[in-house]
Every structure is written in C-alpha cells, then in structure tokens.
Design a protein around this motif. Structure first.
Motif, PDB file in Angstrom:
ATOM      1  N   GLU A  38       0.824  -1.199   0.000  1.00  0.00           N
ATOM      2  CA  GLU A  38       0.000   0.000   0.000  1.00  0.00           C
ATOM      3  C   GLU A  38       0.860   1.252   0.000  1.00  0.00           C
ATOM      4  N   GLN A  39       2.048   1.188   0.596  1.00  0.00           N
ATOM      5  CA  GLN A  39       2.941   2.340   0.636  1.00  0.00           C
ATOM      6  C   GLN A  39       3.741   2.485  -0.652  1.00  0.00           C
ATOM      7  N   GLU A  40       3.944   1.408  -1.374  1.00  0.00           N
ATOM      8  CA  GLU A  40       4.708   1.433  -2.616  1.00  0.00           C
ATOM      9  C   GLU A  40       3.776   1.580  -3.805  1.00  0.00           C
ATOM     10  N   ALA A  41       4.171   2.378  -4.748  1.00  0.00           N
ATOM     11  CA  ALA A  41       3.418   2.467  -5.987  1.00  0.00           C
ATOM     12  C   ALA A  41       4.021   1.466  -6.971  1.00  0.00           C
ATOM     13  N   ILE A  42       3.189   0.597  -7.512  1.00  0.00           N
ATOM     14  CA  ILE A  42       3.668  -0.345  -8.516  1.00  0.00           C
ATOM     15  C   ILE A  42       3.550   0.351  -9.864  1.00  0.00           C
ATOM     16  N   LYS A  43       4.693   0.648 -10.472  1.00  0.00           N
ATOM     17  CA  LYS A  43       4.726   1.426 -11.707  1.00  0.00           C
ATOM     18  C   LYS A  43       4.811   0.561 -12.951  1.00  0.00           C
ATOM     19  N   THR A  44       5.203  -0.706 -12.795  1.00  0.00           N
ATOM     20  CA  THR A  44       5.323  -1.602 -13.931  1.00  0.00           C
ATOM     21  C   THR A  44       4.353  -2.753 -13.757  1.00  0.00           C
ATOM     22  N   VAL A  45       3.495  -2.949 -14.765  1.00  0.00           N
ATOM     23  CA  VAL A  45       2.512  -4.032 -14.726  1.00  0.00           C
ATOM     24  C   VAL A  45       2.600  -4.795 -16.039  1.00  0.00           C
ATOM     25  N   ILE A  46       2.715  -6.115 -15.929  1.00  0.00           N
ATOM     26  CA  ILE A  46       2.667  -6.981 -17.104  1.00  0.00           C
ATOM     27  C   ILE A  46       1.303  -7.648 -17.052  1.00  0.00           C
ATOM     28  N   GLY A  47       0.433  -7.271 -17.999  1.00  0.00           N
ATOM     29  CA  GLY A  47      -0.968  -7.676 -17.994  1.00  0.00           C
ATOM     30  C   GLY A  47      -1.207  -9.151 -18.240  1.00  0.00           C
ATOM     31  N   LYS A  48      -2.428  -9.561 -17.931  1.00  0.00           N
ATOM     32  CA  LYS A  48      -2.834 -10.966 -17.961  1.00  0.00           C
ATOM     33  C   LYS A  48      -2.591 -11.652 -19.311  1.00  0.00           C
ATOM     34  N   ASP A  49      -2.832 -10.994 -20.409  1.00  0.00           N
ATOM     35  CA  ASP A  49      -2.681 -11.616 -21.726  1.00  0.00           C
ATOM     36  C   ASP A  49      -1.340 -11.310 -22.387  1.00  0.00           C
ATOM     37  N   THR A  50      -0.376 -10.838 -21.606  1.00  0.00           N
ATOM     38  CA  THR A  50       0.929 -10.465 -22.138  1.00  0.00           C
ATOM     39  C   THR A  50       1.947 -11.568 -21.877  1.00  0.00           C
ATOM     40  N   LEU A  72      14.534 -11.861 -14.322  1.00  0.00           N
ATOM     41  CA  LEU A  72      13.936 -10.668 -13.732  1.00  0.00           C
ATOM     42  C   LEU A  72      14.763 -10.201 -12.544  1.00  0.00           C
ATOM     43  N   HIS A  73      15.070  -8.894 -12.532  1.00  0.00           N
ATOM     44  CA  HIS A  73      15.747  -8.258 -11.420  1.00  0.00           C
ATOM     45  C   HIS A  73      14.944  -7.007 -11.078  1.00  0.00           C
ATOM     46  N   ALA A  74      14.487  -6.905  -9.832  1.00  0.00           N
ATOM     47  CA  ALA A  74      13.717  -5.735  -9.407  1.00  0.00           C
ATOM     48  C   ALA A  74      14.233  -5.257  -8.063  1.00  0.00           C
ATOM     49  N   SER A  75      14.482  -3.962  -7.958  1.00  0.00           N
ATOM     50  CA  SER A  75      14.936  -3.388  -6.694  1.00  0.00           C
ATOM     51  C   SER A  75      13.783  -3.228  -5.706  1.00  0.00           C
ATOM     52  N   GLY A  76      12.563  -3.347  -6.192  1.00  0.00           N
ATOM     53  CA  GLY A  76      11.384  -3.241  -5.343  1.00  0.00           C
ATOM     54  C   GLY A  76      10.743  -4.599  -5.126  1.00  0.00           C
ATOM     55  N   THR A  77       9.427  -4.559  -4.953  1.00  0.00           N
ATOM     56  CA  THR A  77       8.653  -5.765  -4.680  1.00  0.00           C
ATOM     57  C   THR A  77       8.128  -6.366  -5.978  1.00  0.00           C
ATOM     58  N   LEU A  78       8.196  -7.673  -6.078  1.00  0.00           N
ATOM     59  CA  LEU A  78       7.581  -8.416  -7.178  1.00  0.00           C
ATOM     60  C   LEU A  78       6.270  -8.990  -6.668  1.00  0.00           C
ATOM     61  N   VAL A  79       5.190  -8.668  -7.379  1.00  0.00           N
ATOM     62  CA  VAL A  79       3.882  -9.238  -7.053  1.00  0.00           C
ATOM     63  C   VAL A  79       3.456 -10.070  -8.255  1.00  0.00           C
ATOM     64  N   ILE A  80       3.236 -11.357  -8.040  1.00  0.00           N
ATOM     65  CA  ILE A  80       2.757 -12.238  -9.097  1.00  0.00           C
ATOM     66  C   ILE A  80       1.325 -12.599  -8.744  1.00  0.00           C
ATOM     67  N   GLY A  81       0.384 -12.136  -9.576  1.00  0.00           N
ATOM     68  CA  GLY A  81      -1.023 -12.423  -9.349  1.00  0.00           C
ATOM     69  C   GLY A  81      -1.341 -13.888  -9.632  1.00  0.00           C
ATOM     70  N   PRO A  82      -2.556 -14.331  -9.298  1.00  0.00           N
ATOM     71  CA  PRO A  82      -2.941 -15.734  -9.499  1.00  0.00           C
ATOM     72  C   PRO A  82      -2.798 -16.223 -10.943  1.00  0.00           C
ATOM     73  N   SER A  83      -2.939 -15.312 -11.926  1.00  0.00           N
ATOM     74  CA  SER A  83      -2.790 -15.712 -13.326  1.00  0.00           C
ATOM     75  C   SER A  83      -1.359 -15.549 -13.828  1.00  0.00           C
ATOM     76  N   GLY A  84      -0.473 -15.012 -12.998  1.00  0.00           N
ATOM     77  CA  GLY A  84       0.907 -14.754 -13.389  1.00  0.00           C
ATOM     78  C   GLY A  84       1.751 -16.013 -13.426  1.00  0.00           C
ATOM     79  N   ARG A  85       2.724 -16.005 -14.345  1.00  0.00           N
ATOM     80  CA  ARG A  85       3.600 -17.164 -14.508  1.00  0.00           C
ATOM     81  C   ARG A  85       5.002 -16.667 -14.857  1.00  0.00           C
TER      82      ARG A  85
END
Length: 139
Positions: A9-21, A43-56
């Motif tokens: 909630e405190q971090e803004a997620i600026k990069t999103v890889i969409g469901k059909d991508t 993948l290398h990220a200095s922040g948080t990686l969030v993988i949603g249920p459809s993410g692979r």
C-alpha cells in the motif's frame, strides 16, 4: 516490520505486465513490478515483485527485494527481504530470503533458505556489462 499488504500500500507499482501479455528476455527495474501475464527469461527488481494468481514466471533466476507470489514460478528466487507464497502459489525451484511465509495450500517443490545469514548473491557477468531497463526478445 511492516506486513506485506502494508508495504504494498505504501509502494506504488509502476510496472505491470498484464494478464494476456507474454514477455521473453531480461527485465530489470528499479521499481516494484506486478505480473499477471507470463515472463520467460530473467527478472531483477529493486522493489517488490507481485505475481497475481494468473501470473507465470519461467526463469533461471529472479532477484528482488521482496516477493508476493500468487501464481506460478519455475526457477530460483533470491530476495533481500521477504517472500510470501500465497495459497494459490505453485513454486518449482529454490527460494532464498531473509524471511519466507508459505500459506496453507501453496505448493513448493525445492529448497528454502531463510534467515539473516542469507547473503545477497554475487553480481552476475550479465549485470556487470549493463543492460536496458526492459528487453523483449520478439522482433
């Protein structure tokens, strides 16, 4: 220490890889990233990686500060901080982090290493050369 939800909630997620991508190649970001599609590569990220249920993710290595995984990962994950495997997560590979939380229902096949003694991995040769922020291998 803040919980995962509070951190996000405190971090803004600026990069999103969409469901059909589907992305292939090396991805590096200084920010947090959310993945609802498919990433094949590294993948290398200095922040948080969030993988949603459809993410692979299909990667030899994923290096992040923190990770919240609700989808599927095939490969090794190294986090400086925390890793949370949600109930919907399927993880095939090794995990190394300061702390690891595995919710009931998550599937993990691999070795887990957690604690203060976990040191950041050495810099790979591909990182020393330098790389673009995002690189796709389909032309």
């Amino acid at each position: 220490m803040l919980g995962f939800k509070q951190k996000l909630e405190q971090e803004a997620i600026k990069t999103v890889i969409g469901k059909d991508t589907v992305m292939e190649g090396f991805v590096k970001t200084e920010e947090s990233i959310r993945l609802d599609g498919t990433l094949k590569g590294e993948l290398h990220a200095s922040g948080t990686l969030v993988i949603g249920p459809s993410g692979r993710v299909e990667a030899e290595i994923v290096r992040v500060r923190d990770a919240v995984i609700g989808g599927e990962v095939s490969g090794n994950l190294e986090a400086e901080g925390s890793v949370k495997l949600e109930a919907s997560a399927v993880f095939n590979g090794d995990v190394a982090a300061r702390s690891i939380v595995v919710e009931e229902g998550a599937i993990i096949r691999g070795k887990c290493t957690a604690g203060d003694e976990v040191e950041p991995p050495p810099v790979a040769e591909s990182e020393e050369v330098g790389s673009a922020d995002t690189e796709e291998a389909s032309a």
